[in-house]
Design a protein around this motif. Sequence first.
Motif, mmCIF file in Angstrom:
data_model
loop_
_atom_site.group_PDB
_atom_site.id
_atom_site.type_symbol
_atom_site.label_atom_id
_atom_site.label_comp_id
_atom_site.label_asym_id
_atom_site.label_seq_id
_atom_site.Cartn_x
_atom_site.Cartn_y
_atom_site.Cartn_z
ATOM 1 N N LEU A 92 -0.822 -1.776 -13.137
ATOM 2 C CA LEU A 92 -0.837 -0.363 -13.539
ATOM 3 C C LEU A 92 -1.834 -0.124 -14.665
ATOM 4 C CD1 LEU A 92 0.495 2.430 -13.156
ATOM 5 C CD2 LEU A 92 2.156 1.749 -14.910
ATOM 6 N N ILE A 93 -1.810 -1.001 -15.664
ATOM 7 C CA ILE A 93 -2.714 -0.858 -16.807
ATOM 8 C C ILE A 93 -4.175 -0.965 -16.382
ATOM 9 C CG2 ILE A 93 -3.470 -1.981 -18.950
ATOM 10 C CD1 ILE A 93 -0.478 -2.812 -19.315
ATOM 11 N N GLY A 94 -4.452 -1.886 -15.459
ATOM 12 C CA GLY A 94 -5.831 -2.130 -15.051
ATOM 13 C C GLY A 94 -6.338 -1.252 -13.930
ATOM 14 N N SER A 95 -5.479 -0.405 -13.380
ATOM 15 C CA SER A 95 -5.857 0.392 -12.208
ATOM 16 C C SER A 95 -6.647 1.648 -12.547
ATOM 17 C CB SER A 95 -4.600 0.797 -11.432
ATOM 18 O OG SER A 95 -3.813 1.717 -12.179
ATOM 19 N N GLY A 96 -6.385 2.236 -13.708
ATOM 20 C CA GLY A 96 -6.966 3.534 -14.022
ATOM 21 C C GLY A 96 -6.165 4.688 -13.445
ATOM 22 N N PHE A 97 -5.023 4.359 -12.804
ATOM 23 C CA PHE A 97 -4.151 5.382 -12.233
ATOM 24 C C PHE A 97 -3.145 5.880 -13.276
ATOM 25 C CE2 PHE A 97 -4.573 3.090 -7.863
ATOM 26 C CZ PHE A 97 -5.812 3.673 -7.664
ATOM 27 N N SER A 98 -2.393 6.901 -12.904
ATOM 28 C CA SER A 98 -1.402 7.477 -13.803
ATOM 29 C C SER A 98 -0.338 6.457 -14.202
ATOM 30 C CB SER A 98 -0.710 8.672 -13.139
ATOM 31 O OG SER A 98 0.363 9.131 -13.940
ATOM 32 N N GLY A 99 -0.169 6.303 -15.512
ATOM 33 C CA GLY A 99 0.901 5.470 -16.029
ATOM 34 C C GLY A 99 2.082 6.300 -16.492
ATOM 35 N N GLN A 100 1.993 7.625 -16.300
ATOM 36 C CA GLN A 100 3.075 8.538 -16.675
ATOM 37 C C GLN A 100 4.032 8.762 -15.511
ATOM 38 O OE1 GLN A 100 3.448 9.955 -19.693
ATOM 39 N NE2 GLN A 100 1.468 10.413 -20.602
ATOM 40 N N ASN A 101 3.489 8.618 -14.308
ATOM 41 C CA ASN A 101 4.268 8.938 -13.113
ATOM 42 C C ASN A 101 3.960 7.889 -12.054
ATOM 43 O OD1 ASN A 101 5.821 10.255 -11.210
ATOM 44 N ND2 ASN A 101 4.288 11.823 -10.759
ATOM 45 N N PHE A 102 4.830 6.886 -11.948
ATOM 46 C CA PHE A 102 4.555 5.797 -11.006
ATOM 47 C C PHE A 102 5.850 5.246 -10.419
ATOM 48 C CE2 PHE A 102 5.063 3.795 -15.133
ATOM 49 C CZ PHE A 102 5.813 2.659 -14.872
ATOM 50 N N ALA A 103 5.710 4.534 -9.304
ATOM 51 C CA ALA A 103 6.856 3.910 -8.651
ATOM 52 C C ALA A 103 6.453 2.531 -8.141
ATOM 53 C CB ALA A 103 7.345 4.776 -7.493
ATOM 54 N N PHE A 104 7.333 1.557 -8.339
ATOM 55 C CA PHE A 104 7.115 0.213 -7.799
ATOM 56 C C PHE A 104 8.066 0.017 -6.630
ATOM 57 C CE2 PHE A 104 8.462 -4.365 -7.987
ATOM 58 C CZ PHE A 104 7.340 -4.849 -7.334
ATOM 59 N N HIS A 105 7.522 -0.378 -5.484
ATOM 60 C CA HIS A 105 8.305 -0.455 -4.252
ATOM 61 C C HIS A 105 8.615 -1.873 -3.808
ATOM 62 C CE1 HIS A 105 7.666 3.869 -3.628
ATOM 63 N NE2 HIS A 105 6.439 3.646 -4.062
ATOM 64 N N GLY A 106 8.134 -2.875 -4.532
ATOM 65 C CA GLY A 106 8.404 -4.251 -4.122
ATOM 66 C C GLY A 106 7.654 -4.597 -2.849
ATOM 67 N N TYR A 107 8.332 -5.327 -1.964
ATOM 68 C CA TYR A 107 7.689 -5.819 -0.749
ATOM 69 C C TYR A 107 7.643 -4.752 0.345
ATOM 70 C CZ TYR A 107 7.985 -10.465 -2.788
ATOM 71 O OH TYR A 107 7.832 -11.541 -3.617
ATOM 72 N N LEU A 108 6.540 -4.765 1.091
ATOM 73 C CA LEU A 108 6.368 -3.839 2.202
ATOM 74 C C LEU A 108 7.151 -4.325 3.423
ATOM 75 C CD1 LEU A 108 2.529 -3.149 1.978
ATOM 76 C CD2 LEU A 108 4.383 -1.622 1.283
ATOM 77 N N PHE A 116 2.910 6.824 1.088
ATOM 78 C CA PHE A 116 2.410 6.677 -0.289
ATOM 79 C C PHE A 116 1.169 7.536 -0.500
ATOM 80 C CE2 PHE A 116 4.043 1.991 -0.562
ATOM 81 C CZ PHE A 116 5.340 2.449 -0.640
ATOM 82 N N GLU A 117 0.243 7.459 0.467
ATOM 83 C CA GLU A 117 -1.004 8.207 0.376
ATOM 84 C C GLU A 117 -0.735 9.706 0.270
ATOM 85 O OE1 GLU A 117 -5.116 8.038 2.886
ATOM 86 O OE2 GLU A 117 -3.299 8.522 4.031
ATOM 87 N N ALA A 118 0.143 10.203 1.115
ATOM 88 C CA ALA A 118 0.440 11.638 1.129
ATOM 89 C C ALA A 118 1.115 12.056 -0.175
ATOM 90 C CB ALA A 118 1.338 11.977 2.320
ATOM 91 N N ASP A 119 2.010 11.225 -0.675
ATOM 92 C CA ASP A 119 2.716 11.560 -1.913
ATOM 93 C C ASP A 119 1.767 11.567 -3.104
ATOM 94 O OD1 ASP A 119 5.122 12.214 -3.277
ATOM 95 O OD2 ASP A 119 5.247 10.165 -4.029
ATOM 96 N N THR A 120 0.827 10.625 -3.127
ATOM 97 C CA THR A 120 -0.153 10.598 -4.216
ATOM 98 C C THR A 120 -1.020 11.849 -4.197
ATOM 99 O OG1 THR A 120 -0.235 8.183 -4.302
ATOM 100 C CG2 THR A 120 -2.156 9.355 -5.130
#
Length: 237
Positions: free
Chosen positions: A129-145, A159-163
């Motif tokens: 998350l820190i290294g992505s440049g993406f939002s660190g205020q609003n995120f979700a971790f989903h574990g394994y696909l 995920f794509e649509a929600d982002t």
Amino acid sequence: MSKGKIFMLPTLLGGERAEEVIPAEVIQQTITLRYFIVENIKTARRYLRKLDREFPIDESTFFILNKKTDFSEVNRFVKPAFEGHDIGVLSEAGCPGVADPGATVVSVANTLGIHVKPLVGPSSVLLTLIGSGFSGQNFAFHGYLPKERKDRIKVLRDFEADTRRTGITHLFMDTPFRNMNVLEDLLNELSDTTEICIACNLTLPDERIQTMPAVEWRENAFDLAKKPTMFAIGKRQ
């Protein structure tokens, strides 16, 4: 007699040197413990000897907690805390309680009034998350696909649509031998403009964290086979 504590102990993400990523005070706390709840005894013993070559393995007690462990067994695992002993919980990699069974111990400890002490260490989720440049205020971790490809593709498209709709960052992972399948689905099934972060071999000398749109990844993809990898879909800030 006062109860012992449950220490949630961070471990290494790969083969790096412990002193490079684990705080000194965490190492010192870990090597004072003699009771451990672990996913794999062999891995746990190897890690403890990495922290201290003289660590008294034979004087320590290990309880195995994995997906096959009956929930009722956890009450027995935490029993030493009622005798005043501190207990350490060790994941196979990174921080316990995140994408591993350690959360079960915390749940039982909370019910029984045992203090849980999480300690600082490397987390592949936060490092990505820190290294992505993406939002660190609003995120979700989903574990394994999901294992099935059609289910995996549906989840990735969700995920794509929600982002696009909310700007949320979605972080996820898979077993290393399926990394290339995940990468193939990301590049073939998502829009050209969808931003993807790939974080590979985190904390290791050859770590790589990079964010690009899918169209650019198609020209710059690299081999992820058998390498611990985190993925993220998001919007760069």
